[in-house]
Design a protein around this motif. Structure first.
Motif, PDB file in Angstrom:
ATOM      1  N   SER A  25     -83.945  32.791-103.789  1.00  0.00           N
ATOM      2  CA  SER A  25     -84.061  31.499-103.106  1.00  0.00           C
ATOM      3  C   SER A  25     -82.843  30.620-103.358  1.00  0.00           C
ATOM      4  N   VAL A  79     -91.542  30.651-105.401  1.00  0.00           N
ATOM      5  CA  VAL A  79     -91.194  29.717-104.320  1.00  0.00           C
ATOM      6  C   VAL A  79     -91.621  28.295-104.694  1.00  0.00           C
ATOM      7  N   SER A 122     -89.072  29.181 -90.558  1.00  0.00           N
ATOM      8  CA  SER A 122     -89.573  28.271 -91.592  1.00  0.00           C
ATOM      9  C   SER A 122     -91.092  28.184 -91.534  1.00  0.00           C
ATOM     10  N   SER A 175     -86.310  25.318 -95.763  1.00  0.00           N
ATOM     11  CA  SER A 175     -86.151  26.549 -94.983  1.00  0.00           C
ATOM     12  C   SER A 175     -85.585  26.286 -93.597  1.00  0.00           C
ATOM     13  N   THR A 194     -92.580  31.134 -93.297  1.00  0.00           N
ATOM     14  CA  THR A 194     -92.501  30.972 -94.753  1.00  0.00           C
ATOM     15  C   THR A 194     -93.605  30.052 -95.260  1.00  0.00           C
ATOM     16  N   SER A 233     -86.479  31.518 -98.897  1.00  0.00           N
ATOM     17  CA  SER A 233     -87.827  31.668 -99.467  1.00  0.00           C
ATOM     18  C   SER A 233     -88.552  32.852 -98.844  1.00  0.00           C
ATOM     19  N   LEU A 234     -88.436  33.010 -97.518  1.00  0.00           N
ATOM     20  CA  LEU A 234     -89.076  34.135 -96.834  1.00  0.00           C
ATOM     21  C   LEU A 234     -88.450  35.450 -97.275  1.00  0.00           C
TER      22      LEU A 234
END
Length: 510
Positions: free
Chosen positions: A169, A335, A18, A298, A21, A182-183
């Motif tokens: 996502s 994102v 997280s 995340s 990200t 997201s990553l």
């Protein structure tokens, strides 16, 4: 569909991934806010690193991300333009000291006075601000130097990549939660852009993020009263805005994660972070609701998520700038659009017909003011509106219950709060000339006197009864009421066993 903030267990893997990200999303925002403030990109990046690292380590809200923000940048730009960047660094140091003092004197608890309609307005307003900020990604600078909307093939590729980012996502967590969606979206969209050799804007097109370690430096400003008079107003404003945004974000994360942060500790953490940042060439910062929502969504829950985000950002600056600069802006925009969907309180639309009209007006007003001015003005306005509504509504809750006792005296039992807003209604309840007894008792057992306006109203009423030639007895007043009364001082009946004890908002006893 819009319940996008997922519940994940806290563990090292989730916190580190997280953090990565968040660090990727921090880069363009820190650079953009640096441009808004009129300083070099590295000044914003150093602020994001230092403020993020220190608040994550010693702040009062694990999982909350702090860094350079637009709310502070718009205040800084005038100072930088008039006096230069060194005065900004001195201002940030003083700003941090003020925030530390706010924490030491436990002023963070006052975040509790923010009503729910104001909180909803803050969240919805900030979601709209984040959304509007992303629209810049759909503009380019034309040959005449003016910004123009994308058109043709570049626009379609931009929309397609944003949609792909949002789709990954949204749908990836339904398949697996082992990796932050997201990553994964940022990586996939970057590979697609490279593989198809798309001519689209990347992070590197905004500015280079390469640099070295931040260096300690005392702000190069004259240490005299004139400098203090220049930086003090900006420091107070920045400290207030920073703490307001940080504590409101803290409250929001508390609600989402069903945990409890520590507002006073967060004030100290923000203060230490900004003081240090000012000495290391950073523009200062506060909590970032957008990045905090990315972190929570995340899987970031612990302090390690914020610490790793800051350390990853430093690694980008020192070693990985070429890799980060190839990330398409479309991926980061997608994102942030997901953050907007997850942050906005969609349930507030459903509540519009069910909550009192004043609450709805307050929530909408705060959201609109947040978009068109800034967070601090919006929240202060919302609190003032809520206080006025509260005062108006409670002013109507004062009434008398009257009867004759065994001795033939009229007893008026006052019910409801007596304060500045209810004084007019209080006076209208009595007609001394037409009371059908010469002996009148006014009982405050079911009422409470709150301020000096109420004291003056009681004194004025006593004077009216005296002029009408009638005897007035005042029962169940507190000691402070008795000390503050003038005309009615001799009319009070003391009952040691039943008289209440409470304080009044009045400065005469100070």
């Amino acid at each position: 569909m819009f319940n996008l903030l997922l519940k994940r267990p806290q563990n090292i893997k989730n916190d580190v991934l997280s953090g990565l990200t968040v660090a990727l999303a921090l880069v363009p925002e820190a650079v953009a806010f640096a441009f808004v403030a009129g300083v070099e990109p590295l000044v914003g990046l150093y602020a994001a690193f230092l403020v993020g690292l220190i608040t994550a380590a010693i702040g009062g809200r694990p999982g909350m991300i702090s860094g350079a923000t637009g709310a502070l940048a718009v205040v800084m730009v005038a100072l930088v333009a008039q006096h230069g960047v060194e005065y900004l660094f001195a201002t940030v140091v003083l700003m941090g000291i003020l925030q530390i003092l706010a924490g030491v004197f436990r002023l963070g608890k006052f975040i509790r006075i923010v009503p729910l309609p104001v909180m909803l307005g803050f969240v919805n307003g900030l979601a709209m601000v984040i959304f509007l900020a992303q629209l810049k990604a759909f503009k380019v600078t034309g040959e005449n130097g003016e910004e123009q909307w994308l058109s043709g093939e570049p626009l379609w590729w931009m929309l397609g990549l944003v949609a792909l980012t949002m789709a990954i996502s949204y749908f990836l967590p339904k398949l697996t939660k082992a990796f932050p969606s997201s990553l994964a979206a940022i990586i996939v969209v970057t590979l697609v852009a490279i593989g198809l050799h798309l001519d689209i804007r990347n992070v590197g097109d905004i500015a280079s993020i390469a640099g070295g370690l931040p260096e300690f430096s005392i702000p190069m400003v004259p240490f005299n009263l004139e400098t203090l008079l220049i930086i003090a107003p900006y420091s107070f404003i920045l400290a207030f805005i920073g703490l307001t945004e940080s504590l409101l974000t803290l409250t929001l994360i508390d609600e989402i994660t069903e945990t409890t942060g520590r507002p006073n500790k967060e004030c100290i953490g923000q203060g230490v972070a900004n003081t240090v940042t000012g000495f290391f060439g950073g523009m200062g910062g506060c909590a970032m609701i957008g990045q905090s929502m990315i972190n929570i969504n995340s899987g970031g829950r612990g302090r390690l998520s914020g610490i790793s985000a800051a350390l990853f950002l430093l690694c980008f600056i020192l070693f990985a700038s070429p890799l980060i600069e190839i990330i398409p802006i479309a991926a980061l925009t997608g994102v942030m659009f997901m953050v907007v969907l997850g942050t906005f309180e969609w349930a507030s639309f459903r509540l519009l017909g069910r909550i009192p009209l004043p609450d709805a007006i307050i929530g909408i007003s705060v959201a609109v003011i947040t978009v068109f001015t800034d967070l601090a003005i919006a929240v202060i306005t919302g609190i003032i509106m809520s206080a006025l509504v509260f005062a108006w509504q409670h002013a109507k809750h004062i009434y008398l219950k009257s009867y004759k006792n065994e001795q033939g005296s009229i007893v008026h039992e006052l019910n409801g709060p007596l304060f500045f807003s209810s004084v007019r209604n209080f006076n209208d309840l009595f007609d001394p000339k037409n009371d059908d007894a010469d002996d009148v008792i006014l009982d405050f057992k079911n009422s409470r006197v709150y301020d000096h306006s109420a004291i003056e109203a009681i004194d004025s009423l006593a004077d009216r009864y005296i002029k009408a030639g009638k005897t007035l007895h005042l029962r169940h007043l507190s000691e402070e009421c008795k000390q503050l009364l003038n005309n009615a001082a001799d009319l009070i009946e003391v009952n040691v066993m039943e008289d209440p004890h409470y304080h009044i908002a009045d400065d005469k006893l100070a």
